[in-house]
Structures are given as structure tokens and as C-alpha cells.
Design an enzyme around this catalytic site. Sequence first.
Site, short mmCIF file in Angstrom:
data_model
loop_
_atom_site.label_atom_id
_atom_site.label_comp_id
_atom_site.label_asym_id
_atom_site.label_seq_id
_atom_site.Cartn_x
_atom_site.Cartn_y
_atom_site.Cartn_z
N HIS A 190 -0.18 -6.36 -3.15
CA HIS A 190 0.86 -5.51 -3.73
C HIS A 190 1.19 -5.92 -5.16
O HIS A 190 1.29 -5.08 -6.06
CB HIS A 190 2.14 -5.56 -2.88
CG HIS A 190 3.28 -4.80 -3.46
ND1 HIS A 190 4.22 -5.39 -4.29
CD2 HIS A 190 3.62 -3.50 -3.37
CE1 HIS A 190 5.08 -4.47 -4.65
NE2 HIS A 190 4.75 -3.32 -4.12
N CYS A 225 -11.29 5.78 -5.24
CA CYS A 225 -9.91 5.56 -5.72
C CYS A 225 -9.45 4.12 -5.53
O CYS A 225 -8.32 3.79 -5.87
CB CYS A 225 -8.94 6.52 -5.01
SG CYS A 225 -8.77 6.24 -3.24
#
Length: 758
Positions: free
Chosen positions: A383, A713
Site C-alpha cells: 500500500h 494495469c
Amino acid sequence: MATLTIPYQQIMNYDDAENNCVFRRRARNFHRLCSAGLTVADGLILTPDFFSRLFSSLVDEKGCLHSPDLCPGLGASLEDLLEPQLTKIEALAYTTENRLLSLSISFNAQTDLGAELSEKTFYFNGLKELSSILLEEVSDFLRCHDESVSVSKISACIQSAASSADQICGVANTRDEDSGFEGVAIVRASYGLLPDDKTQLYAFDEFHISKIALAAGKKSIVQRNLGHKSESTVMVQQQINRMPCDEASRLSFSITDDEVVSIASIAIQCEQILAAAVEISWYKSGGNQHIVLINISLMARENPTNNLLERYLLKDSGQVLIEGRSVGQRIATGPVRIITNRKDIGLLREGEILVTDMTDPDWESVIDKAAAIITNRGGRTCHAAIIARELGVPAIVGCINATEVLKGIDHVTVSCAEGDMGYIYKGKLDYAVSDQTLFHTPDIDVEILMNVGNPDRAYSFQAHPNNGVGLARLEFIINRMIGIHPKALLNSHKLSAETQAAINIRMAGFDNAIEFYKCKLMEGVATIAAAFYPKKVVVRLSDFKSNEYGHLIGGNYYEPAEENPMLGFRGVSRYLSDDFKPCFELECQALKAVRDEMGFTNVELMVPFCRTLGEARQVIELLEENGLVRGERGLKIIMMCEIPANALLADQFLPYFDGFSIGSNDLTQLTLGLDRDSALVAHLFDERNDAVKMLFKMAIDACKAQGKTISVCGQAPSEHPELASWFVEQGVDGLSLNPDSVLEILMHLNAKKRQIAP
């Protein structure tokens, strides 16, 4: 004969050459707007001749004042000079009654440094107060210029202004000021009088309006941000005072959606009339529903582009305190801020180096203050790394014990410009930044898309060379703009008083919890869609893991404790569960509204973490039940290929979708059996591994065989230029890159194409 004053409405009767002062252009613009049917506050220009007459006894033959210390009797002379002039405009004639007026003073002086222009705005009530302000400001200005300023360089303007107790005021711009993006109008509003200091506008309610949606007659507000509005400037008993706003006013938007659209329409009409981007100041007073313009200025022409590639180089050497995996290729220095408990994230200050164990979506509201990020745990796809890339800040992850090693260290230098390893140096080291401009987008055989999660940065990102957005992460929008677990909003009446209070703070300005959730989802997606329209924007349906959902307000009530959330309750399995399905339906309603009610049919959908063929069929059926029908009004639904089963059974998954988008992060993790958040095995995480590439190729070949679209992606092509080239060679249709890597990958692909050209 000298012209002392010019009423706005008579400006066209005066010769520009003889009455050339800084307010002439404003008055002419106001006249044009008034002729077009807009409501404009009337005004009176005090010309340079006015001030020459006033100071006639104090100037020498060159027109310069002998002394800036004005004589005491000048105030009375000014009043005598002003009074008959004010009668030219009815609104200005009643200066002795309880009517508020505004005074804009502009000084235009030729100094040793060249032309100098300054402007201030004051509110006054009565002739004496006007005279006092005018004389004081002129005197102060002249003192600052050592008696060298010609009186003929001074002009001023007086305008009428409302003064009712329920007045609302604001400004509107026909483009975003920070990015230069011209596809939106920005409206700001608050109670009372417009402040003379524009820095106070941060406390105003702010609305973003898509010009495309507005022109099409669709819902056009793509953002609503509630301002602090702690106080307002009002006139009480003929005195200007700052008064505190009551709680109900603070927690409500100062204008309605209809008024937002009306003001934006007026600003856009001004832009069309004047053929330039504009900023307008406006007010709405009492029962009068008309928006009155009180100022208008042209915004400087800009050609926003993000074609500048920055290269960072460390110039000094120093003591290496700790090292880890580098994210990005930048360098930053700053004071250390160690935070070990998420409850303390509010302690982070602008420009500090954030040091922590690991970040999660709960940190996103403040993490953009950091100059750099350092974590104990995590790899290049954790993250913290993903957020750092989007924010454009350097990060070093997986340092093992950074929170311990950096205790007691005041300042550090974070260098991610030395390869895969990032280094934290003690103290402030000198570094250089070189720029390389990409003047033309290379002609390459692949679409260059971008990964965008933060709507606040969409206006800037759209100026990169791009073909649209290949990954807009819905969970980033949920976390940043909502911050509340959707089930907590559906069941807020059952939660503790403390949790309900936290929810009420986040949904201030909205009466209904469910409408708040849907509206904020719509706004987040619509902001990105508007920024890139008409290019495609692929929105990935929410892909929070249970630990991430658990950190949202109220999430602790609803989320299970999982040993490995990465492999647990996420993706399609979550959508189909009876427990979460009502939340997913809200998500679908918001996305349908973005396409149908707001007109952003450039929005496409991406389904993440679809484990089985049965889940593929069921999720398509569930989307159809909620009005998101594949092929209807051009809707494309693609699947994120991120599980080995997706590649192995690609030919069987594809009939349910319009194509694949390869999620290289999870596909690499699951192929190699690695926890991508673990620093202990981060050195083994490599998307270039032959086993991983074999699965990539299987997915690509299956899509090409069925005539379906195939793009990438994940982080892989952003991190490894040679892998980006490999994907192009395999025939992918698009690469969705991190915004900070777009230029570098473009230049690499262009160079590669030139090498192999015949």
C-alpha cells in the site's frame, strides 16, 4: 476638460487613450456582460485626473508629490470632490444611510523595478469613512515610493455591495487554478461579505462543475467539499465585524445545487463573452434570487502539460543509516516523524519524512503531507508503495527496523535515485534535479493509460500524454472521500453513540447516510471521468481486503479477522455474499448514475479477483440486476487477470467479459507463492520471472484469439521498462502506468521502436 470619474455604464462613451487607467478594462467587461443580460454591480472609476485635481497643490511641475505627508485639510477637500461625483450612480448616492459599499484601490507606478500594480478592497459605510480609507491608502503608497510616483498613475474604483444579514458571497473560476484544467468550473461560497484577503477562501464551500455535463443538461456537480466556515464578515449597526457561524450553518452547504449550477453557468457565460478564462466575484442577498457580479478578472493563458521528465542526482555522500526497496526515482530531505500508532497520524506535518511500520488506506487522508515515506514492512507493490507512486513522493519500504534505527535522528535524506535499493542518509545532503522535456508524444504501437486513484490529482494527471485511465481504484475513493464502512452507513442506528458521532462528522452536509455514500462515490468517479473525457476511464470495482475495510469507521463491527486477508474475503466472493451484497448494490447504483445521469459513458468497469467461472457468470448477472448491462449504451466490462486460474482458463473466462487487464502484482504473488507485503521475501518478488511471464503470455494469446482487448494495469511495466517493451512485443493493446513513470516508459518504448525500425 479633465474627466474626474467614469460610471461603469457610461464607459463606452469615453476615449480609451485619454482615460487609460487600470479599471477601464474591468468597466468595459462589465458593460459587455450587462448588455448580455447578466446582473452586474454598478461602479464608479476615480480616474488619474481625479487624483491630480485632489493633489494639485502638492505636486511639482513633473507631477510628483513634494511630500507623502498629506495635509490635514485634504480630507475635507476629498469629500467635497467626491460628493457630487457619487450622485452619478443611484446606488452610490446614499452614502449616509445604512448601505454598504466596496472600494477597490489600484496603484500603478513606474519605479526602478518597472511597473508595479497593487490592489486592495475595503468595505465602507458613508462618505467620511470612504474619504479616510482613500487618503490613508494613497498616503501609505506614496511613502513607500519616496515621493517619486506621479499622481497621474493612481486610480480607484467604488462599487455597490449588498449588506443584508442573510447575504451569501463567493468566487467562481472557469478552470482549475492549480492544474490549469479547463474542463471544470470551480465555485466557492460562504456566508456574509467577500473577504478582502483571498487566502480566507480555503474555508469556503467548494464545488466542481463539469462543463461537458453542464452543456449536455446532465447532473454536472462532480465534487462537493464542505468548508470550515467558522466565521463570516457581516455589517452590524453600520460596522463591519467578523461573527462566528452557528453549528447548523457550519455543517450545511451555503448554497443549493441549483445555485451552484446557476453560478457556474454565469461564469461560463462570462468566459464565452470575453473569450478568456475568468474569475468572478459574486453575491446573493436576501430574497433576491439574482446572482450579482461584483468583480471579474481574466485568468492568464496557460497551456498545461506534464511533459517534463525529472532526473534526481545525489551530489553529496553521507552516512547510510538504513536501506530498503526504493519506490520512485526521487530524493527528498526533511525532519523525521516516527508514527507507530495510526491514532497519531494527525501529528504528521507538511514536509516531514514519515517513518512507520506499514501504511494502510486509513492513512490516506494525511499521508500526502509527507516529503517521503519509510516503512519497516512491505515490498514494491504494498500500500505505501502504491500511494507513494501516485503522490509522486519517494518511498523506501521493507527496511525491517526503520522505526527503531531512526529514533533520535532529526533530519534524513531519502534517496530512491540509486537503483532498486533505496538509502536513508543521516542529515541533509545536497542533490540536483535535471529536466528533460518530451515535446511530442512518440508514435508507438500501444495505448498509454494511467493508474489513477486519487480524484484530487486527476486534473493534473490528465495533462500527461495518455489515452485514458486503465485503472481507477474505487477503494481509494471510498477511503479518501467517505472513510466509513458501507454497512455502518446502512445500519448506523444500531451502532454505538461514539461511532455514530464519527459518522456524522464525516457526512456533514448530507442528511441521509446512504445518499452520502452514493453521492461521494459518484463524485469521485465523475471527477476522474470528467478530467479525461472523452477518453476511457476503467473503474475497478472495490477491492478492499477485510483488514482494510476493518480500518474504516464502523468496520470493526462487520469485518472478520483473517490470517491472510490477501487470500480471503475480497473481490467477487465479497460481492456475491449475502452479507456484503447490499453494499455492492450501492456501488452499482453510483456507477450507473455516473454513466446515465451525469453522462460519463466513457466509464468502463473492471471486475477484480474473480476466482472461478461460476463467479464470472454470477457477477455479470448481479451487475445486470443493478442496471449495469454489458454492451448497453456502450458499457464495457473487463476482468482483472490476476489469479493463475484466470490465465490458465482464459478462453473460458473471456466469453463473460470484453477483455482482460493483467494485474501483475497479485499474479506474481500467487504464481511464486510470495506475500507481497513481506519484507522478508521481497527480494524474490519479480514480475520478470519466466513462470510469471508464461501466464502473462497465456492471457494475452487467449484475448487475441477471441478478439478481446488486453491491457496491463499492474506495477510491472511501470517498474521495468524492458518488461513494458516485452508486453508491447506480445501485442497488448494498452499499458496502464503510474503517472510518475509515463514519460520514462514512453521514451523507452520510442527508443526501442527506433532501434528495430527497418
